[in-house]
Write a protein that holds these residues in place. Sequence first.
Motif, PDB file in Angstrom:
ATOM      1  N   HIS A 178       0.871  -1.173   0.000  1.00 51.31           N
ATOM      2  CA  HIS A 178       0.000   0.000   0.000  1.00 51.31           C
ATOM      3  C   HIS A 178       0.907   1.222   0.000  1.00 51.31           C
ATOM      4  O   HIS A 178       1.829   1.317   0.822  1.00 51.31           O
ATOM      5  CB  HIS A 178      -0.880   0.061   1.246  1.00 51.31           C
ATOM      6  N   VAL A 179       0.649   2.179  -0.906  1.00 46.27           N
ATOM      7  CA  VAL A 179       1.453   3.399  -0.998  1.00 46.27           C
ATOM      8  C   VAL A 179       0.555   4.592  -0.693  1.00 46.27           C
ATOM      9  O   VAL A 179      -0.572   4.663  -1.176  1.00 46.27           O
ATOM     10  CB  VAL A 179       2.064   3.562  -2.406  1.00 46.27           C
ATOM     11  N   THR A 180       1.064   5.527   0.109  1.00 44.00           N
ATOM     12  CA  THR A 180       0.354   6.762   0.410  1.00 44.00           C
ATOM     13  C   THR A 180       1.262   7.933   0.085  1.00 44.00           C
ATOM     14  O   THR A 180       2.408   7.968   0.526  1.00 44.00           O
ATOM     15  CB  THR A 180      -0.053   6.820   1.891  1.00 44.00           C
ATOM     16  N   ILE A 181       0.748   8.873  -0.710  1.00 45.35           N
ATOM     17  CA  ILE A 181       1.505  10.086  -1.071  1.00 45.35           C
ATOM     18  C   ILE A 181       0.728  11.290  -0.577  1.00 45.35           C
ATOM     19  O   ILE A 181      -0.488  11.391  -0.788  1.00 45.35           O
ATOM     20  CB  ILE A 181       1.711  10.193  -2.584  1.00 45.35           C
ATOM     21  N   ILE A 182       1.427  12.218   0.088  1.00 43.91           N
ATOM     22  CA  ILE A 182       0.838  13.480   0.531  1.00 43.91           C
ATOM     23  C   ILE A 182       1.621  14.615  -0.118  1.00 43.91           C
ATOM     24  O   ILE A 182       2.848  14.666   0.005  1.00 43.91           O
ATOM     25  CB  ILE A 182       0.887  13.619   2.068  1.00 43.91           C
ATOM     26  N   VAL A 183       0.918  15.463  -0.862  1.00 48.94           N
ATOM     27  CA  VAL A 183       1.543  16.632  -1.472  1.00 48.94           C
ATOM     28  C   VAL A 183       1.026  17.886  -0.773  1.00 48.94           C
ATOM     29  O   VAL A 183      -0.108  17.926  -0.304  1.00 48.94           O
ATOM     30  CB  VAL A 183       1.288  16.718  -2.999  1.00 48.94           C
ATOM     31  N   ASP A 184       1.886  18.900  -0.710  1.00 47.04           N
ATOM     32  CA  ASP A 184       1.538  20.147  -0.043  1.00 47.04           C
ATOM     33  C   ASP A 184       2.287  21.279  -0.711  1.00 47.04           C
ATOM     34  O   ASP A 184       3.332  21.066  -1.344  1.00 47.04           O
ATOM     35  CB  ASP A 184       1.901  20.058   1.438  1.00 47.04           C
ATOM     36  N   SER A 185       1.777  22.489  -0.567  1.00 48.90           N
ATOM     37  CA  SER A 185       2.489  23.640  -1.130  1.00 48.90           C
ATOM     38  C   SER A 185       3.656  23.991  -0.217  1.00 48.90           C
ATOM     39  O   SER A 185       3.592  23.796   0.996  1.00 48.90           O
ATOM     40  CB  SER A 185       1.544  24.827  -1.295  1.00 48.90           C
ATOM     41  N   LYS A 186       4.707  24.503  -0.812  1.00 51.26           N
ATOM     42  CA  LYS A 186       5.922  24.772  -0.058  1.00 51.26           C
ATOM     43  C   LYS A 186       5.771  25.999   0.833  1.00 51.26           C
ATOM     44  O   LYS A 186       6.465  26.148   1.822  1.00 51.26           O
ATOM     45  CB  LYS A 186       7.083  24.982  -1.027  1.00 51.26           C
ATOM     46  N   ASN A 187       4.851  26.878   0.497  1.00 48.43           N
ATOM     47  CA  ASN A 187       4.679  28.129   1.259  1.00 48.43           C
ATOM     48  C   ASN A 187       4.205  27.893   2.656  1.00 48.43           C
ATOM     49  O   ASN A 187       3.390  27.231   3.024  1.00 48.43           O
ATOM     50  CB  ASN A 187       3.697  29.052   0.525  1.00 48.43           C
TER      51      ASN A 187
END
Length: 114
Positions: free
Chosen positions: A105-114
Motif C-alpha cells: 500500500h502506498v500513500t503520497i501526501i503533497v503540499d504547497s511549499k509556502n
Amino acid sequence: MEAVAKLKNYPTGPRKMRLLADVIRGMQVEQALGILEHHPQHNATPLAKLLRSAISNWEQANADSSAADANLIVKTVFVDGGRVLKRMRPAPQGRGYRVRKRSNHVTIIVDSKN
C-alpha cells in the motif's frame, strides 16, 4: 492545504517500492514526475500515476489556485505491506517450498511549499 492519494494492494514487494519512494520524498512535484517517467524500475509507472492523482486531488481542494503556481512538494511518501498470497512450489524429495507473493500500500501526501 495538503492532498492525499493512496494505492492499495499493488502486486510487488514493499521493499522494491520503498526504493522509489525514497528517491522522490521531499522533491518538487515536477521534478519527481520527471524522475519517475524515465526510471527503469517497473514500479515507477504506478507511482507516477499516483503522484498525478495526488496533484489532481490538491487542485480539487484548492480550486482558486493552480498546482503549477503553488510550488507543490512531495511532503510524505510511505509504503506499507499489503496482503500476502501464499502459494506452494514443488521441491525435491516430495517437499514443498512456500512462495510468498507480496503486495503493498502506498500513500503520497503533497503540499504547497509556502
